[in-house]
Design a protein around this motif. Structure first.
Motif, PDB file in Angstrom:
ATOM      1  N   GLY A   3      43.048 128.879 112.962  1.00  0.00           N
ATOM      2  CA  GLY A   3      42.297 129.990 113.541  1.00  0.00           C
ATOM      3  C   GLY A   3      41.241 130.521 112.587  1.00  0.00           C
ATOM      4  O   GLY A   3      40.144 130.920 112.999  1.00  0.00           O
ATOM      5  N   PHE A   4      41.562 130.502 111.289  1.00  0.00           N
ATOM      6  CA  PHE A   4      40.599 130.950 110.283  1.00  0.00           C
ATOM      7  C   PHE A   4      39.385 130.034 110.256  1.00  0.00           C
ATOM      8  O   PHE A   4      38.236 130.509 110.233  1.00  0.00           O
ATOM      9  CB  PHE A   4      41.262 130.993 108.905  1.00  0.00           C
ATOM     10  CG  PHE A   4      40.293 131.195 107.786  1.00  0.00           C
ATOM     11  CD1 PHE A   4      39.720 132.430 107.570  1.00  0.00           C
ATOM     12  CD2 PHE A   4      39.948 130.146 106.955  1.00  0.00           C
ATOM     13  CE1 PHE A   4      38.813 132.631 106.544  1.00  0.00           C
ATOM     14  CE2 PHE A   4      39.052 130.325 105.934  1.00  0.00           C
ATOM     15  CZ  PHE A   4      38.485 131.574 105.714  1.00  0.00           C
ATOM     16  N   PHE A   5      39.616 128.715 110.266  1.00  0.00           N
ATOM     17  CA  PHE A   5      38.491 127.783 110.230  1.00  0.00           C
ATOM     18  C   PHE A   5      37.683 127.837 111.518  1.00  0.00           C
ATOM     19  O   PHE A   5      36.464 127.643 111.505  1.00  0.00           O
ATOM     20  CB  PHE A   5      38.981 126.361 109.963  1.00  0.00           C
ATOM     21  CG  PHE A   5      39.286 126.105 108.515  1.00  0.00           C
ATOM     22  CD1 PHE A   5      38.277 126.116 107.579  1.00  0.00           C
ATOM     23  CD2 PHE A   5      40.573 125.868 108.109  1.00  0.00           C
ATOM     24  CE1 PHE A   5      38.545 125.891 106.254  1.00  0.00           C
ATOM     25  CE2 PHE A   5      40.863 125.634 106.790  1.00  0.00           C
ATOM     26  CZ  PHE A   5      39.845 125.644 105.844  1.00  0.00           C
ATOM     27  N   ASP A  10      32.505 129.742 113.796  1.00  0.00           N
ATOM     28  CA  ASP A  10      31.705 130.597 114.681  1.00  0.00           C
ATOM     29  C   ASP A  10      30.711 131.445 113.888  1.00  0.00           C
ATOM     30  O   ASP A  10      29.519 131.497 114.204  1.00  0.00           O
ATOM     31  CB  ASP A  10      32.611 131.524 115.495  1.00  0.00           C
ATOM     32  CG  ASP A  10      33.361 130.797 116.583  1.00  0.00           C
ATOM     33  OD1 ASP A  10      32.939 129.700 116.976  1.00  0.00           O
ATOM     34  OD2 ASP A  10      34.385 131.340 117.051  1.00  0.00           O
ATOM     35  N   VAL A  11      31.219 132.100 112.859  1.00  0.00           N
ATOM     36  CA  VAL A  11      30.369 132.996 112.068  1.00  0.00           C
ATOM     37  C   VAL A  11      29.277 132.210 111.342  1.00  0.00           C
ATOM     38  O   VAL A  11      28.104 132.612 111.335  1.00  0.00           O
ATOM     39  CB  VAL A  11      31.232 133.804 111.070  1.00  0.00           C
ATOM     40  CG1 VAL A  11      30.375 134.584 110.105  1.00  0.00           C
ATOM     41  CG2 VAL A  11      32.171 134.735 111.825  1.00  0.00           C
ATOM     42  N   ALA A  12      29.637 131.090 110.741  1.00  0.00           N
ATOM     43  CA  ALA A  12      28.656 130.289 110.015  1.00  0.00           C
ATOM     44  C   ALA A  12      27.615 129.699 110.969  1.00  0.00           C
ATOM     45  O   ALA A  12      26.435 129.617 110.624  1.00  0.00           O
ATOM     46  CB  ALA A  12      29.353 129.186 109.239  1.00  0.00           C
ATOM     47  N   GLY A  13      28.042 129.287 112.144  1.00  0.00           N
ATOM     48  CA  GLY A  13      27.098 128.742 113.114  1.00  0.00           C
ATOM     49  C   GLY A  13      26.068 129.765 113.557  1.00  0.00           C
ATOM     50  O   GLY A  13      24.873 129.469 113.639  1.00  0.00           O
ATOM     51  N   VAL A  14      26.518 130.981 113.814  1.00  0.00           N
ATOM     52  CA  VAL A  14      25.587 132.040 114.221  1.00  0.00           C
ATOM     53  C   VAL A  14      24.660 132.403 113.060  1.00  0.00           C
ATOM     54  O   VAL A  14      23.452 132.591 113.259  1.00  0.00           O
ATOM     55  CB  VAL A  14      26.368 133.273 114.729  1.00  0.00           C
ATOM     56  CG1 VAL A  14      25.462 134.463 114.916  1.00  0.00           C
ATOM     57  CG2 VAL A  14      27.077 132.937 116.030  1.00  0.00           C
ATOM     58  N   HIS A  59      37.505 120.559 111.250  1.00  0.00           N
ATOM     59  CA  HIS A  59      38.763 120.679 110.487  1.00  0.00           C
ATOM     60  C   HIS A  59      39.821 121.439 111.294  1.00  0.00           C
ATOM     61  O   HIS A  59      40.988 121.113 111.229  1.00  0.00           O
ATOM     62  CB  HIS A  59      38.499 121.403 109.165  1.00  0.00           C
ATOM     63  CG  HIS A  59      39.716 121.543 108.322  1.00  0.00           C
ATOM     64  ND1 HIS A  59      40.257 120.477 107.634  1.00  0.00           N
ATOM     65  CD2 HIS A  59      40.529 122.604 108.080  1.00  0.00           C
ATOM     66  CE1 HIS A  59      41.331 120.891 106.982  1.00  0.00           C
ATOM     67  NE2 HIS A  59      41.509 122.183 107.254  1.00  0.00           N
ATOM     68  N   SER A  60      39.390 122.422 112.057  1.00  0.00           N
ATOM     69  CA  SER A  60      40.365 123.193 112.836  1.00  0.00           C
ATOM     70  C   SER A  60      40.900 122.395 114.028  1.00  0.00           C
ATOM     71  O   SER A  60      41.975 122.708 114.541  1.00  0.00           O
ATOM     72  CB  SER A  60      39.745 124.497 113.333  1.00  0.00           C
ATOM     73  OG  SER A  60      38.735 124.230 114.278  1.00  0.00           O
ATOM     74  N   LEU A  61      40.203 121.346 114.442  1.00  0.00           N
ATOM     75  CA  LEU A  61      40.675 120.518 115.548  1.00  0.00           C
ATOM     76  C   LEU A  61      41.670 119.452 115.099  1.00  0.00           C
ATOM     77  O   LEU A  61      42.318 118.824 115.927  1.00  0.00           O
ATOM     78  CB  LEU A  61      39.505 119.825 116.240  1.00  0.00           C
ATOM     79  CG  LEU A  61      38.561 120.750 117.013  1.00  0.00           C
ATOM     80  CD1 LEU A  61      37.385 119.953 117.544  1.00  0.00           C
ATOM     81  CD2 LEU A  61      39.296 121.438 118.140  1.00  0.00           C
TER      82      LEU A  61
END
Length: 65
Positions: A3-5, A10-14, A59-61
């Motif tokens: 969940g952290f990754f 999301d944050v890095a993409g935006v 990585h989260s997937l």
């Protein structure tokens, strides 16, 4: 941890998208510098951040062991 990754992606993409849009807008208005750096450098940094976001999402997937 996944969940952290996912959230980090999301944050890095935006953040990367905003950097790319701002540097592109600066170039469209004829400014060669944005935030004290060349517009091209800011654009490349935004692309790099978006690549890091993709890697975080990937990585989260990954299935947990």
């Amino acid at each position: 941890m996944n969940g952290f990754f996912w959230r980090l992606g999301d944050v890095a993409g935006v953040a990367g998208l905003i950097m790319c849009l701002l540097s592109g807008a600066a170039r469209l208005f004829g400014h060669y510098f944005a935030f004290g750096l060349e517009s091209n450098s800011v654009f490349l940094a935004g692309v790099g951040i978006m690549v890091a976001a993709c890697l975080a999402k990937l990585h989260s997937l990954r299935p947990s062991r």
